[in-house]
Structure formats: C-alpha cells, structure tokens
Design a protein around this motif. Structure first.
Motif, PDB file in Angstrom:
ATOM      1  N   CYS A   1       0.841  -1.206   0.000  1.00  0.00           N
ATOM      2  CA  CYS A   1       0.000   0.000   0.000  1.00  0.00           C
ATOM      3  C   CYS A   1       0.872   1.251   0.000  1.00  0.00           C
TER       4      CYS A   1
ATOM      5  N   PRO B   1      -6.478   1.793   3.973  1.00  0.00           N
ATOM      6  CA  PRO B   1      -5.037   2.003   4.171  1.00  0.00           C
ATOM      7  C   PRO B   1      -4.603   1.796   5.619  1.00  0.00           C
TER       8      PRO B   1
ATOM      9  N   LEU C   1      -4.502  -1.975   6.411  1.00  0.00           N
ATOM     10  CA  LEU C   1      -3.386  -2.553   5.656  1.00  0.00           C
ATOM     11  C   LEU C   1      -2.064  -2.275   6.374  1.00  0.00           C
TER      12      LEU C   1
ATOM     13  N   CYS D   1      -7.424   1.776  -6.882  1.00  0.00           N
ATOM     14  CA  CYS D   1      -6.088   1.950  -6.298  1.00  0.00           C
ATOM     15  C   CYS D   1      -5.246   2.851  -7.190  1.00  0.00           C
TER      16      CYS D   1
ATOM     17  N   VAL E   1      -3.093  -2.875  -4.939  1.00  0.00           N
ATOM     18  CA  VAL E   1      -2.900  -3.622  -3.703  1.00  0.00           C
ATOM     19  C   VAL E   1      -3.971  -4.720  -3.626  1.00  0.00           C
TER      20      VAL E   1
ATOM     21  N   ILE F   1      -6.508  -6.088  -1.788  1.00  0.00           N
ATOM     22  CA  ILE F   1      -7.276  -5.639  -0.625  1.00  0.00           C
ATOM     23  C   ILE F   1      -8.227  -6.715  -0.115  1.00  0.00           C
TER      24      ILE F   1
END
Length: 477
Positions: free
Chosen positions: A47, A66, A69, A108, A117, A119
C-alpha cells in the motif's frame, strides 16, 4: 518503527493461490487458498498510503483500508481486526465476494504497471485470523434495553442491522422463510465463492449475542402454521425493519418459453445447494447448458454447471466483454474452467417440442450511449444463428415481490418498480415505525451495499426508538 509500507515498487501483486482449474472444476470448494500471516503482511505492505485513499472513497462502506493494511503489515492484527469491523459487520464475507476489481482495488492509485494492492484477500484474512484467535466475542451491550425490533429477512442487510442494534442493547428478532441465515449468501452464492461455514459462523455468533432467529417463518396475511401476519409483527415489536431482498425473477417472453428444461437462475442455484441427486431435472450433468445473462448470478450458474458435469456450457450475452456487469475476475475464472462466452448475441426463441432442444439467437451491435452513459443495443437484422441446448438458465436479474399484496397492506407505499418508498432522511416507510433497507429499497445490488444499508438504517431505527422513549418519559412525568 521503520516504514514497512510503499513496497509496491519491488514487490509484485499476489492474490491468494488459486487452485488449478482442472482440479477445482470437479468440486465446490473455494477456489482461492487463504493467505498465511506472512503473505498477508507482505501484500499489505505494498500500500502506498496515498493522501487521498480512493480505495476508501470507492468502497460503499468507506472502510479504513489504508489503515488496516498498515496495521497488518506491522503485524498488529488485533488492531487491524478492530478497525476493519468498525465499518463493516462482515469483512470476511465482503473480502470473498465483493467485486474488488470494480470497487476498492479498481480505484487503487498505484500505477497500472505495478498493479493494485490486494485488498479483498487481506480483508478476509484479518477476520478469519481473528476467529482463529478467539478475538471475535459475542456482543455484550453496556445496557440491555426493553424495546425490541423485528427484522424481516436474514440476508446481509437484516444481519448487519441486527449487529448494530444489539450493540446498542435493543432486543432483536429476525424472521426468515428459510431454514438458516444469510439470504442469497446462503442459498444463491455457490460454495466455491463462499463456503457456507463462513455464513453459519456469523449466524452462531449472532445467536450467542442474543439475536433471536425465527426460521421457516413467512410474513403474510395468512394465519397458517409457520407464518405471522405483518400487522401482528408490528404490534409485537417497537419497530420493524423490512429487509426481504428481491426474489421475483425477471422473465423474457419469447416463443417456446414454456418448454421443459428452461429454468430460472435462482431456482437452479438453490437447487444445486440443497439437492445431491444428479438425476434431478435441474442438475446439469451430461447436458448442453446455455446461460442467458452477464451478471455475477450468470457467472455462478455457469461455473455451477461446469462442476455438475455438463457436456458444454455457454454464456449468451447481448453486450461485449467490456460492458459485462459481472466481475472480470469471475469471467476469467469461468473461462479457465471451460465456459464459452458468446458476446453480442440476444435470444430470439426457444426451439423444441416438449423439451428445449436449441436457442435461436440474433447478433447485436452497440450504439451510442443513453442518458445514463450505457451504450444502446441494436439487433442486427437477418443475423440468426442456433445454439444446441438441453438446458437453458435465465439469469436476467430480480425484481421485488409484491409485498403490499402478500402482506395485505395497501398503506405501504412502493415505487413503480415495486421497491419500497422511503423518507431517505429517516429511512422510514409510509408506515410509522416501519423501516426498510437493502435490495427491497435500491433494487438488486451487491452484498456490500446491503450491509451498508443495514448498518445505516439501524442507526436511524435506534434514533427513532430513543425519541419514542423520551416522549413516553415526558408523558409519564
């Protein structure tokens, strides 16, 4: 602590290991393996921690993507779990079945050459890991309140609302005509996308949280066994939430539509998960199968037919690949498993005597966009062709059931489409104390939107109940 993020420049995007198509098409197990802790941590570290997280803004639930992550990359998994569930009642389910390529991952900002990423898989891993570590404990509200809420429908909207209301201390009763919770998550979405123990695990958690389920119970104006009248439900509870979803199948009126062997997608998917007899008329074993439609339900039907042993499986869709409403990952998975897609073709008639033997179709072309930006479809004259078929599955979408008729209540206002009208500020219907959310309000949509609606409408119900309680206290004083 050293910065563990922004590793996308030297770490490739990896999804969880996907089982080989030759192996997975013979069973109904999930096709993706689960991330290990190390794999989740590595992929989370890609990320970029961008200033404007478009993954969050594109997510219907506005998940703190975010942030969890980063916590995952730092191996702070308990905190990642707490943050993930702060905005999403069921992250392990959304992580499995959301079309991330059209939502968070598709937004993203990492350059295309580096790929987005991963996710969804990290999201599913976090809560699966939390269950493994016994971090997922029953809801224990600070105060038990006497007011009760009756929820009609145990799908994602109703279950998400139950979570929020129990956290606030309300007594929650959920009514559903089926024998388990989940709605289409339990009966419509195949096991190879969402294993049913994942849904059952949430039902058991809610039961331990003192949510009362009333299964095999339909809401109607009838007084037969295993049914409850809508008005009785209103009298029994301080507030009612309608979250029935939409189960009425859309039809296509073509010549031959009444032939045997032509079935509806939902009927087929439910049957595939409740019947084990391969001689059942809805089983695709040994048949040439054609699925009409291009959404995720069509993908589910196609991939189920492959697993049942169909001799051939084709998808007939009137637009092209770029305009497919379903997830592109699902299209790719289906192609890997042997599905043939016939793009820009529309059914014209079904051929056969008593049983369907073929579909006559016409070629289409895409024209200029309409007011909504979607390209119009034009049938190409004299472009007929024929597809042989022993079984045709119509995956054309769903409409609301006529609740006002079923419940014998013409005071419940609905739109022309049959969806329920709401005051969109209070989320209340035309009936005092009766609220609604999910597909029965917005039309057939994604699970993540149903979860969003359930959480939002629960907040409105709690606010209204608090107001009613304050009024009673003032009157008593």
């Amino acid at each position: 602590m050293p910065n563990l993020m922004l590793k996308f420049v030297n770490l490739d995007q990896q999804q969880p290991e996907k089982r080989n198509a030759a192996e997975r098409k013979h069973d109904f197990n999930e096709i993706y393996r689960r991330f290990s802790e190390e794999q989740a941590r590595i992929q989370a570290s890609r990320c970029s921690q961008c200033g404007i997280p478009f993954c969050t803004t594109k997510c219907p639930l506005s998940n703190y993507i975010p942030d969890w992550l980063k916590l995952t990359a730092e191996n702070r998994l308990a905190e990642a779990y707490a943050l993930s569930t702060a905005t999403n009642s069921f992250p392990e389910i959304c992580g499995r079945i959301c079309p991330q390529d059209r939502l968070c991952e598709g937004s993203c900002v990492i350059e295309a050459d580096y790929k987005s990423v991963t996710i969804g898989a990290v999201e599913a891993f976090i809560t699966d890991h939390a269950f493994d570590q016994n971090w997922v404990t029953p809801i224990m509200p600070l105060e038990e309140l006497s007011q009760s809420v009756g929820i009609i429908g145990a799908g994602p909207c109703g279950l998400a609302a139950a979570v929020v209301l129990r956290k606030k201390g309300y007594q929650v009763h959920v009514y559903d005509r089926y024998d388990r919770a989940g709605g289409l998550m339990a009966y419509g979405i195949p096991t190879f996308k969402l294993e049913k123990n994942i849904v059952t695990r949430r039902q058991e958690w809610l039961e331990k949280s003192n949510v009362i389920f009333h299964f095999n119970t339909s809401v109607s104006d009838k007084t037969a066994e295993h049914s409850i009248a809508f008005e009785d439900l209103r009298n029994k509870h301080d507030a009612v939430l309608i979250s029935t979803g939409v189960y009425k199948k859309k039809e296509v009126s073509l010549f031959g539509s009444n032939l045997n062997g032509i079935v509806q997608a939902l009927d087929y998917l439910i049957d595939s998960q409740t019947q084990n007899n391969d001689k059942n008329e809805m089983n695709a074993k040994g048949k040439r199968v054609v699925v009409i439609g291009g959404g995720d339900t069509a993908m589910d039907c196609l991939r189920t037919a492959i697993r049942q042993g169909a001799t051939s499986v084709q998808c007939l869709y009137r637009r092209d690949r770029a305009n497919m409403p379903g997830s592109m990952r699902e299209v790719k998975n289906a192609e890997e498993e042997g599905v043939e897609f016939i793009w820009q073709a529309a059914p014209d008639a079904f051929v056969g005597e008593e049983k369907v033997e073929a579909i006559r179709a016409l070629r289409t072309e895409l024209g200029l966009p309409d007011a909504g930006g979607r390209q119009k479809i034009r049938i190409i004259p004299n472009s007929h062709f024929t597809l042989q078929a022993d079984m045709v599955i119509k995956a054309l979408g769903f409409d609301p059931e006529p609740l006002t008729t079923l419940w014998d209540n013409d005071q419940l206002d609905t739109n022309e489409s049959g969806t329920i009208k709401l005051n969109h500020h209070s989320r209340m219907t035309s009936l005092p104390g009766v609220f609604a959310g999910g597909d029965i309000v917005r039309g057939a949509s994604l699970v993540v939107w149903a979860v969003k609606d359930g959480q939002d409408v629960a907040e409105k119900i709690a606010h209204w109940l608090e107001q009613q309680n304050n009024k009673q206290n003032v009157s008593a004083a």
